[in-house]
Design an enzyme around this catalytic site. Structure first.
Site, PDB file in Angstrom:
ATOM      1  CG  HIS A 100      33.810   2.307  41.579  1.00 31.04           C
ATOM      2  ND1 HIS A 100      33.181   3.227  42.383  1.00 31.04           N
ATOM      3  CD2 HIS A 100      33.362   2.513  40.326  1.00 31.04           C
ATOM      4  CE1 HIS A 100      32.401   3.980  41.624  1.00 31.04           C
ATOM      5  NE2 HIS A 100      32.479   3.574  40.388  1.00 31.04           N
TER       6      HIS A 100
ATOM      7  CE  LYS B  90      24.955   0.743  30.558  1.00 30.65           C
ATOM      8  NZ  LYS B  90      23.974   1.711  31.046  1.00 30.65           N
TER       9      LYS B  90
END
Length: 646
Positions: free
Chosen positions: A389, A472
Site C-alpha cells: 500500500h 483499478k
RNA sequence: GCUGAAGUAGCUCAAUGGUAGAGCAGCUGAUUUGUAAUCAGCAGGUUGUGGGUUCAAAUCCCACCUUCAGCUCCA
C-alpha cells in the site's frame, strides 16, 4: 437504377448498383474470394453476404482469418446444431446460441432428459448430414407481433422472453433447412461451408446467467472449414492438458491439495516452495530498489477493523465466519491486508515529508470461495498476496501509479508472459455496489486513465470491474485452457483514507488526507505460480528451477569426483543433486529428463581424468564436455540474468 | 451454491453381482554400467466416507465428502 459508392479497405472506391450484395462484390473481385468469403463488414457492422446494400458504404470482406468471419461461422454452426437437436429430439426448447471465443454453444431445455456423450455423437453425426445439404442461411424480417405469434405457436418460452425486450421492433429471423431462429445474425452463406465438427461437452447453465432461473443444458462445440484445422485444434487441446498446472504440480511435486487439510488450501511441497521463494526474493529486491519497506501483520484481525473498512458485512458471504471469544470479541481471518497496513500508517503522526510511504508484505489472506469455484492453484481459499500500500499526496499520485505499473510490467516481461491490460471502472448503473462519493470515483478513474495514456499502455476498459473502493488497472493472463485470470493489479483508493481518517500534516501546517494505491504485481503467489507452471509447461528457466543441475556419475568409481562437482555447484549457490543410484546412465538421464531438470552433468572416467564435466541440457541433449569452471560461469550468468533461454 | 460426470495401490489404469489385478514409482538383492527405462524378488488396498439391498457389492440404491466440466460469484 441508381448506383452506390463502395469504399474498400485500401481506400479504393468503386460504384455498384444499389441493392448489390456482399456476395456480388466478392464475385466481382474473384471467384476464389467469393468461395472463401463468410460475411461482410459494412460501416463497422457485420452483415450477411446476401444482404443488399442500399447506400454508400465502407466495406471489408470477412474470411475465416477475420474475427467477424469466424464468429459468423460459429454462430451459423450453433444454428446447425440446433437444427440437429430439433430433428433428433423434437420438443426441445431453445435458449440462446452464440459464438464464443473459440467455437459456440447453444442452451437448450429438454425437460428432465440429460444429454450424454452418446447423444453428442448422434447430434454431431446429424450435423454432418445437415451440413452436407449445403442449404443457405436466409434472413427474414417479421413484425414483432408475427414473431411472437410464431414462437407462441412453436411453444418456445425462452424466445418469447427475449422478444419481450424487443417489443415493437422489427424482428429478424434466420432459417436454414427446417430450422428457424430469432437472430440478429449475421450468418455465413450456407451450411456447406461447415466441413469439420466437434461437440466438446455439455454443462449446466442458468437461463440468462441468473441462478434464480432454470438451469438449461449447454452444449459446447467447435467447427472448422477444413478437417485439418479441426485436427490441429484438437491437438492444441491435448497439448493444453499436458501443460495443466494441476497435473504438472503433482508430477513435479510442486504442491499438494488434500481434503485432509481442506478444499482450496494448497500445501507447498519443497520444490514448489523454491519457486515461490525465488519469486518473492526477486520482487523484494525490485521493491527495495523502489523505496518500499517491508512490514509483517497477523493472519487475523478484530472484526471492528473490517467494519471500519466496510468489508464487513458487505463481503460476509465470501469470508470465513468470524471467530468469537467468550468476552464477546470477534476476529476475522483476514480477507485482505489493507486494514492492518492502515493501522501501521496511523501508528504515528505523518508529515508530507514522509510521503510516499510504501508498505509491502507478502500477506496471506483467506476468502471463502464457493465450493464449485476452486481450481488448482488459480482459485483457492487461502493465498498469499504480494501486497503493498502506497500512501501518498495527491500531487504524487500519478507518478506513483506509473511506477507501480512499471514494476508490474517488469514482472511480466521477466517471464515473457503476454498480458492484457484492463482499466476497471465502476458501473454507473449500479453505484450502490461501490463505496465513496461520485466525485472521488470520477477523479480516480480520470487519473488512472491519464497515467495509462501517458505511459502509452495498450488497454481496454472494463465497466463494472472496479473494486468496491476504487478503480483499478488489471493485468490479465490466460491459462492453457483459455480461461482468463487476473494477476497483477494497481488500484487507486480515496475511500479507505476517509473511512480510517488517515492524515498527514502538510507544509501549510494543516491536516490532509493521503491517497492510497493498492498494488500486487503477481496478484497472488498461488495463482501466479499456477499460471507460470503452464506458461513454461513445467520447464522453468534456470533461475527458477527447483533443481538446476543433476550430477550423474557413471559408476561407483566416479562418485567421489561427482561429489566434488556437486559440492562446487552448491558452493556457488546453485541447486544441485548428486545421483548416486546404482543405475545405468541411460536410466538416470531419462529420470532427470522427466523431472525437467535444466542441466545434467555426466561424469565418468574421461571427465575425471580431464577435470571436466559432460553437459547435457534438458530437451537439447548432449552439449559435449566443458571444464567445471566454464560450466559454472555459464550457469551462474544465466541465473543472474534470469535468462529465459540459457 | 447450482447442473452434470467421476472417485480402485504414491501415479496411470484394469476388473459389470461371485477370491481386487497390471505397469511405473518404492524396498531388497544381483549387475558397475557413457547420453531417455538392466534383471530378479518383495511389499503395497476396509475399492472416497457412512448407511442400505443381497447368500454374496469396487460393481445396485441413498446421503455426505472430494475432484473435473460449465453456470453464478470474485476485495
Amino acid at each position: 437504377m441508381s448506383s452506390i459508392k463502395i469504399t474498400f479497405p485500401d481506400g479504393t472506391v468503386k460504384a455498384f448498383e444499389q441493392g448489390t450484395t456482399g456476395h456480388q462484390i466478392a464475385e466481382s473481385i474473384s471467384k476464389g474470394l467469393a468461395r472463401e468469403a463468410l460475411a461482410l463488414e459494412v460501416n463497422g457492422e457485420v452483415w450477411d453476404l446476401a444482404r443488399p446494400i442500399s447506400t454508400d458504404a465502407s466495406i471489408r470482406i470477412l474470411k475465416w482469418g477475420d474475427d467477424g468471419g469466424k464468429h459468423a461461422f460459429w454462430h451459423s454452426s450453433a444454428h446447425l446444431m440446433a437444427e440437429a437437436v430439433e430433428a433428433l429430439y423434437p420438443g426441445t426448447k431453445f435458449g440462446i446460441g452464440p459464438p464464443i471465443e473459440t467455437g459456440f454453444y447453444y442452451d437448450i431445455d429438454m425437460g428432465d432428459y440429460a444429454l450424454t456423450g452418446d447423444d453428442l455423437e448422434k447430434i454431431e453425426a446429424k450435423m454432418y448430414e445437415l451440413a452436407a445439404r449445403d442449404v443457405p442461411y436466409i434472413r427474414e424480417e417479421k413484425s414483432w407481433d408475427d414473431a411472437v405469434a410464431y414462437f407462441k405457436k412453436k411453444g418456445d418460452p425462452y424466445k418469447l422472453e427475449l422478444l419481450e425486450e424487443l417489443r415493437g421492433e422489427t424482428i429478424s429471423f434466420y432459417h436454414q433447412g427446417n430450422f428457424t431462429d430469432l437472430c440478429y445474425g449475421p450468418h455465413i452463406p450456407s451450411t456447406g461451408r461447415i466441413k469439420a465438427i466437434k461437440l466438446l461437452n455439455v454443462a449446466g447453465a442458468y437461463w440468462r446467467g441468473n441462478e434464480k432461473n432454470k438451469m438449461l443444458q449447454r452444449i459446447y462445440g467447435v467447427t472448422f472449414p477444413t478437417k485439418q484445422e479441426l485436427d490441429e485444434h484438437l491437438f492444441r487441446l491435448e497439448e493444453a492438458k499436458r501443460r495443466d498446472h494441476r497435473k504438472l504440480g503433482q508430477e513435479l511435486e510442486l504442491f499438494h491439495l488434500t481434503p485432509a487439510v481442506g478444499s482450496g488450501l494448497p500445501l507447498w511441497m519443497p520444490k514448489g516452495t523454491i519457486v515461490r521463494e525465488t519469486l518473492i526474493e526477486f520482487l523484494k529486491q525490485e521493491q527495495r530498489k523502489r523505496g518500499y519497506v517491508s512490514v509483517v501483520t497477523p493472519h487475523i484481525g478484530n472484526l471492528e477493523l473490517y467494519r471500519t473498512s466496510g468489508h464487513y458485512p458487505y463481503y460476509k458471504d465470501s469470508q470465513f465466519p468470524p471467530i468469537s471469544l467468550e468476552n464477546g470479541e470477534e476476529f476475522l481471518l483476514k480477507p485482505m491486508n489493507c486494514p492492518h497496513h492502515h493501522q501501521i500508517y496511523m501508528a504515528r503522526p505523518r508529515s508530507y515529508r514522509d510521503l510516499p510511504i510504501r508498505l509491502a508484505e507478502f500477506g496471506t489472506v483467506y476468502r471463502y470461495e464457493q465450493s464449485g469455484e476452486m481450481n488448482g492453484l488459480t482459485r483457492v481459499r487461502g493465498f498469499t498476496q504480494d501486497d503493498a500500500h502506497i500512501y501518498c499526496r495527491h500531487d504524487q499520485l500519478k507518478d506513483e501509479i506509473k511506477r507501480t505499473v512499471e514494476l508490474t510490467q517488469l514482472v511480466f516481461q521477466t517471464f515473457g508472459m503476454e498480458v492484457r491490460t484492463r482499466l476497471s471502472y465502476r458501473d454507473e448503473k449500479n453505484v450502490e455496489k461501490y463505496g465513496g462519493e461520485a466525485a472521488f470515483w470520477e477523479r480516480a478513474q480520470k487519473e488512472i486513465k491519464e497515467a495509462a495514456d501517458e505511459m502509452g499502455l495498450d488497454y481496454f476498459i472494463g465497466i463494472g470491474e472496479a473494486s468496491f473502493y476504487g478503480p483499478k488497472i488489471d493485468f490479465m493472463v490466460k491459462d492453457v485452457l483459455g480461461r482468463t485470470w487476473q494477476l497483477g493489479t494497481v488500484q487507486v483508493d480515496y475511500v479507505m483514507p476517509e473511512r480510517f481518517q488517515l492524515e498527514y500534516t502538510g507544509s501549510d501546517g494543516q491536516k490532509h488526507r493521503p491517497v492510497i494505491i493498492h498494488r500486487a504485481p503477481f496478484g497472488s503467489m498461488e495463482r501466479f505460480v499456477g499460471i507460470l507452471i503452464e506458461h513454461f509447461a513445467g520447464e522453468f528457466p534456470l533461475w527458477l528451477a527447483p533443481i538446476q543441475v543433476a550430477v550423474l556419475p557413471i559408476t561407483d568409481a566416479h562418485r567421489e569426483y561427482g561429489e566434488q562437482v556437486h559440492r562446487q555447484l552448491q558452493q556457488a549457490d546453485l541447486r544441485s543433486e548428486l545421483d548416486e543410484r546404482n543405475e545405468k546412465i541411460g536410466y538416470k538421464i531419462r529420470d532427470w529428463e522427466t523431472k525437467k531438470v535444466p542441466f545434467m552433468l555426466v561424469v565418468g572416467e574421461k571427465e575425471m581424468q580431464a577435470n571436466t564435466v559432460s553437459v547435457r541440457q534438458h530437451k537439447k541433449g548432449d552439449l559435449g564436455s566443458m571444464t567445471r569452471e566454464a560450466f559454472l560461469a555459464k550457469v551462474v550468468e544465466a541465473v543472474e540474468n534470469k535468462s529465459l533461454t540459457v
